[in-house]
Write a protein that holds these residues in place. Sequence first.
Motif, short mmCIF file in Angstrom:
data_model
loop_
_atom_site.label_atom_id
_atom_site.label_comp_id
_atom_site.label_asym_id
_atom_site.label_seq_id
_atom_site.Cartn_x
_atom_site.Cartn_y
_atom_site.Cartn_z
N ALA A 21 0.82 -1.22 0.00
CA ALA A 21 0.00 0.00 0.00
C ALA A 21 0.85 1.26 0.00
N THR A 22 2.13 1.14 0.36
CA THR A 22 2.94 2.35 0.50
C THR A 22 4.08 2.41 -0.51
N ARG A 23 4.34 1.31 -1.20
CA ARG A 23 5.50 1.32 -2.11
C ARG A 23 5.19 2.14 -3.36
N ARG A 24 6.25 2.50 -4.09
CA ARG A 24 6.08 3.20 -5.37
C ARG A 24 5.14 2.37 -6.24
N VAL A 25 4.30 3.05 -7.01
CA VAL A 25 3.37 2.29 -7.84
C VAL A 25 4.09 1.81 -9.11
N PHE A 26 4.84 2.69 -9.74
CA PHE A 26 5.68 2.23 -10.85
C PHE A 26 7.13 2.29 -10.37
N PRO A 27 7.93 1.24 -10.64
CA PRO A 27 9.29 1.20 -10.09
C PRO A 27 10.16 2.36 -10.57
N ASP A 28 11.15 2.71 -9.75
CA ASP A 28 12.05 3.80 -10.15
C ASP A 28 13.15 3.26 -11.08
N ASN A 29 13.94 4.19 -11.61
CA ASN A 29 14.95 3.80 -12.60
C ASN A 29 16.00 2.86 -12.03
N ASP A 30 16.33 3.02 -10.75
CA ASP A 30 17.33 2.13 -10.15
C ASP A 30 16.82 0.68 -10.14
N ALA A 31 15.55 0.54 -9.78
CA ALA A 31 14.96 -0.81 -9.74
C ALA A 31 14.92 -1.40 -11.14
N LEU A 32 14.63 -0.57 -12.12
CA LEU A 32 14.57 -1.08 -13.50
C LEU A 32 15.97 -1.47 -13.98
N ALA A 33 16.94 -0.64 -13.65
CA ALA A 33 18.31 -0.94 -14.09
C ALA A 33 18.81 -2.24 -13.44
N ALA A 34 18.41 -2.46 -12.19
CA ALA A 34 18.88 -3.65 -11.46
C ALA A 34 18.38 -4.95 -12.09
#
Length: 456
Positions: free
Chosen positions: A24-37
């Motif tokens: 319920a509290t996390r980012r709804v769309f992942p950030d660029n760091d998560a995508l790069a990982a």
Amino acid sequence: MDIEEASLTRSADTRALAYLETVATRRVFPDNDALAALSAFDEPLSERGVDAEETLALLDDVGSPATVATNGPRYFGFVVGAALPVAAAAERLMLAWDNGAPLHLTSPVCAKVEEVAAGWLLDILDLPRKSAVGFGTSASASSLVCLTAARQKLLMNAGWDADKHGLFGAPEIKVVVSEKVHITVLKALRILGFGTERIIFAAVNDHGAIDLARLPPLDARTIVCLQAGEVNTGEFDPVEAIALKAQEVGAWVHVDGAFGLWARASEKLRHHTVGMELADSWAVDGHKWLNTPYDCAMAICKDPATLAAAMNSDAVYANGANSAQKNLTIEFSRRARGVPVWAALRTLGRQGVAAMIERHCTQASALAQALSDNGFDVVNRVVLNQVLVRGRDDAETRAIQAYVHDSGDVWFGTTMWGGRAAFRLSVSSWRTTDSDISLLSNVICKARDAYNPSAQ
Ligand SMILES: Cc1ncc(COP(=O)(O)O)c(C=O)c1O
């Protein structure tokens, strides 16, 4: 069970719980760091295999941050719904069973529970109680199943047994669809070999529903596909009038009610669906508005024998009754998708389903009002859970969507309506509260102000 299996299963449960605690509290769309990982997944196929705990850890540690929080309260794209805890829990238990559920013999419990779920479904949607219900993967597949049955039946009525003789030389079956037909119905028709250039499109009114006065002629060799819940506006085609015309001439009416058919579960909303029971087949998702996990949908056919004939997959080693799920769906080996439907319906009850659907519609109306009060152009009349909104021009509309996408606070997508870009807001998660709706309208206003400070 050995120690390793127990430990791995516990790890998966612990990780799943940790994810749910933050959904319920996390980012709804992942950030660029998560995508790069995600590049951590780019590894060669192992020769000797990798430790199972390590595999799970990679999936969670790298994968979970790169999920889209569709199971949270602030995802407003694509009419997806979240997963009700009980429906997800039933899936977890079924994973332990690992029963394939084509027929009673492979899983008596799944066959029984799906039979009960089918009856409840017909009851809550108030469709003809003797209809067959095939629990499949999606509304796309369910429409494919229903349209196959429709074609076989109309050809049989015309004296042509398509099962025996195939389609070469068969009488032509016409198909009429709305100009606003969902792309997946066109896909089903294409797979069935109808040919997109032969499909007849019925004109729609400004709301996106078929204009009865301009309905193309129907006859005994016509399948007409209607919508309960247009994907942008949530509007309903005039089912009763069209189904009565179809009945007079012997045409087949199929309804794509992927999400909108659930309006029938609510006394307050069912006026949109008057005459729905007169159709011949219906496709409806569980994984959208009933909030079951993926992938879960129902193909419902008023004439059980026709559906069972079209989908029959009896073999010398595996015969089933006409009601066996393998004879009502595309799959032979299959997950019992009716079980999460049963769990959701049993736990919510008739009133709980209606309350969830109605709450989403009320929230959608409140959202439309808030955005309109803030100077946005709300394009549709908000009859259901869908809100279609524009900025001052396409550039502003797209900029707002891009801002929102990057913010991670909420998410929704864009569409085209009347030749112009619009954003499509769908309220369909059981977790969404009124304060999530306020947050959504605030983020949209903030996005507009960032793009165009003079609009403040
Ligand atoms: C009106 C309508 N029909 C059909 C579909 C396809 O449903 P599914 O994704 O379950 O195949 C959708 C999905 O968005 C829809 O909104």
